[in-house]
Design an enzyme around this catalytic site. Structure first.
Site, short mmCIF file in Angstrom:
data_model
loop_
_atom_site.label_atom_id
_atom_site.label_comp_id
_atom_site.label_asym_id
_atom_site.label_seq_id
_atom_site.Cartn_x
_atom_site.Cartn_y
_atom_site.Cartn_z
N GLU A 8 100.16 0.21 -32.60
CA GLU A 8 99.71 -0.67 -31.49
C GLU A 8 98.48 -1.46 -31.92
O GLU A 8 98.32 -2.63 -31.54
CB GLU A 8 99.43 0.18 -30.23
CG GLU A 8 100.73 0.69 -29.63
CD GLU A 8 100.61 1.97 -28.83
OE1 GLU A 8 99.49 2.38 -28.49
OE2 GLU A 8 101.67 2.58 -28.54
N GLU A 16 104.83 7.53 -38.02
CA GLU A 16 105.26 7.14 -36.68
C GLU A 16 106.18 5.94 -36.76
O GLU A 16 105.72 4.79 -36.79
CB GLU A 16 104.03 6.78 -35.84
CG GLU A 16 103.03 7.89 -35.69
CD GLU A 16 102.24 7.75 -34.40
OE1 GLU A 16 102.31 8.67 -33.59
OE2 GLU A 16 101.59 6.71 -34.19
N SER A 22 107.90 9.77 -29.50
CA SER A 22 108.69 10.42 -28.45
C SER A 22 108.91 11.91 -28.72
O SER A 22 109.99 12.45 -28.44
CB SER A 22 110.03 9.69 -28.26
OG SER A 22 109.79 8.36 -27.83
N GLY A 52 107.04 5.70 -27.76
CA GLY A 52 107.10 5.37 -26.34
C GLY A 52 108.46 4.89 -25.89
O GLY A 52 108.60 4.37 -24.78
N ASN A 61 97.21 11.67 -28.32
CA ASN A 61 96.62 10.32 -28.26
C ASN A 61 96.83 9.81 -26.84
O ASN A 61 97.94 9.43 -26.47
CB ASN A 61 97.34 9.43 -29.28
CG ASN A 61 96.96 7.97 -29.15
OD1 ASN A 61 95.99 7.63 -28.47
ND2 ASN A 61 97.74 7.11 -29.79
N HIS A 90 97.11 2.89 -36.12
CA HIS A 90 98.21 3.04 -35.14
C HIS A 90 98.96 1.71 -35.03
O HIS A 90 98.35 0.64 -35.06
CB HIS A 90 97.64 3.46 -33.78
CG HIS A 90 98.71 3.94 -32.86
ND1 HIS A 90 99.54 3.07 -32.19
CD2 HIS A 90 99.11 5.18 -32.52
CE1 HIS A 90 100.41 3.77 -31.48
NE2 HIS A 90 100.17 5.06 -31.66
N LYS A 134 95.80 7.17 -25.51
CA LYS A 134 95.84 5.70 -25.41
C LYS A 134 94.93 5.23 -24.26
O LYS A 134 93.91 5.87 -24.00
CB LYS A 134 97.28 5.20 -25.26
CG LYS A 134 98.20 5.81 -26.31
CD LYS A 134 99.52 5.14 -26.41
CE LYS A 134 100.41 5.88 -27.41
NZ LYS A 134 101.64 5.19 -27.71
C1 PEP Z 1 101.91 7.47 -30.41
O1 PEP Z 1 101.70 6.39 -29.88
O2 PEP Z 1 101.18 7.90 -31.32
C2 PEP Z 1 103.08 8.21 -29.95
C3 PEP Z 1 103.62 9.08 -30.75
O3 PEP Z 1 103.54 7.90 -28.69
P1 PEP Z 1 104.77 8.59 -27.91
O4 PEP Z 1 104.65 10.08 -28.14
O5 PEP Z 1 104.56 8.22 -26.48
O6 PEP Z 1 106.01 8.05 -28.50
#
Ligand code: PEP
Length: 252
Positions: free
Chosen positions: A99, A169, A215, A175, A9, A97, A11
């Site tokens: 976000e 998630e 992460s 992040g 992803n 998601h 983003k």
């Molecule tokens: C995400 O936003 O789907 C995600 C897993 O981000 P990150 O790997 O940067 O934590």
């Protein structure tokens, strides 16, 4: 056999040139993958068609979008419909998601509409769920995630559900550099599978692909993906560098 996926992803990162260079790097280093394994790239909407062309004819690597509108078409300035996404060659759409839920106030009703539109347009949904830190600290994450799944997926019938992949998630891991431990991921994935089993039966639950996101990086991917109920990952930050992303793909 259950499908395994590593999905990137991007983003709101990468201009077109940067994105194309990243895809070249990923394609160069992509290992041979067995039949049940897939890589998905989800660039920003505006790059979908160009990146789709780069992926044409490549096996095991698929195009995905990061979102779509909850309306099908019409006077919604700036919106992108599921059928527009489909017309670029995309096969997956990430929905729910955290976000989008947090910054764009996406709620259950909006997500139900989006999920229906993606499925009507013959694409697959990567459905994100996961709890904020205060819910994890209160140890009520199982009920929280169960509520997201029942409110947003349980209107689907068993055939429709076959086109849904779930991505767990935990928001506190996205992040932040703070990954869920393999045990925390496994416990939640097993819970999600039991929630699916209770509604759709054990066969549907066994077939459900459940990704971990938060992460994930080359150094922790193998341990996470080694858990019996973790079927791959949804990758944010580490999907922006070909070498890191490929390190995670290799762990699948
Ligand atoms: C995400 O936003 O789907 C995600 C897993 O981000 P990150 O790997 O940067 O934590």
């Amino acid at each position: 056999m259950r499908k395994k996926i590593v999905a990137g992803n991007w983003k709101m990162n990468m201009n077109l040139e940067e994105g194309k260079t990243l895809v070249e790097g990923v394609l160069e280093g992509l290992p041979a993958l067995s039949e049940n394994k897939q890589v998905v790239l989800a660039p920003p909407f505006i790059h979908l068609a160009s990146i789709g062309e780069q992926l044409t004819g490549k096996h095991h690597i698929h195009l995905g979008a990061q979102n779509c509108s909850y309306e099908g078409s019409g006077a919604y300035t700036g919106e992108i419909s599921a059928s527009m996404v489909k017309s670029t060659g995309a096969e997956y759409v990430i929905l729910g998601h955290s976000e989008r839920r947090e910054y764009f106030k996406e709620d259950h009703a909006m997500l139900v509409k989006k999920i229906n539109l993606v499925l009507e347009n013959k694409m697959q949904v990567i459905f994100c769920c996961g709890e904020p830190l205060e819910i994890r600290d209160a140890d009520t994450q199982n009920a929280y995630v169960q509520e997201q799944i029942s409110a947003e997926l349980f209107h689907l019938d068993a055939t429709q559900l076959k086109n849904v992949v779930i991505a767990y998630e935990p928001i506190w891991a996205i992040g932040t550099g703070r990954t869920a431990s393999a045990q925390q991921a496994q416990d939640m994935h097993a819970h999600i599978r039991s929630v699916i089993a209770a509604k759709y039966g054990q066969d549907a639950a066994n077939d459900m692909t459940i990704l971990y996101g938060g992460s994930c990086k080359p150094s922790n991917a193998a341990e996470l993906f080694g858990c019996p109920d973790v079927d791959g990952g949804l990758i944010g930050g580490a999907s922006l560098k070909a070498e890191e992303f490929l390190g995670i793909v290799n762990a699948m």
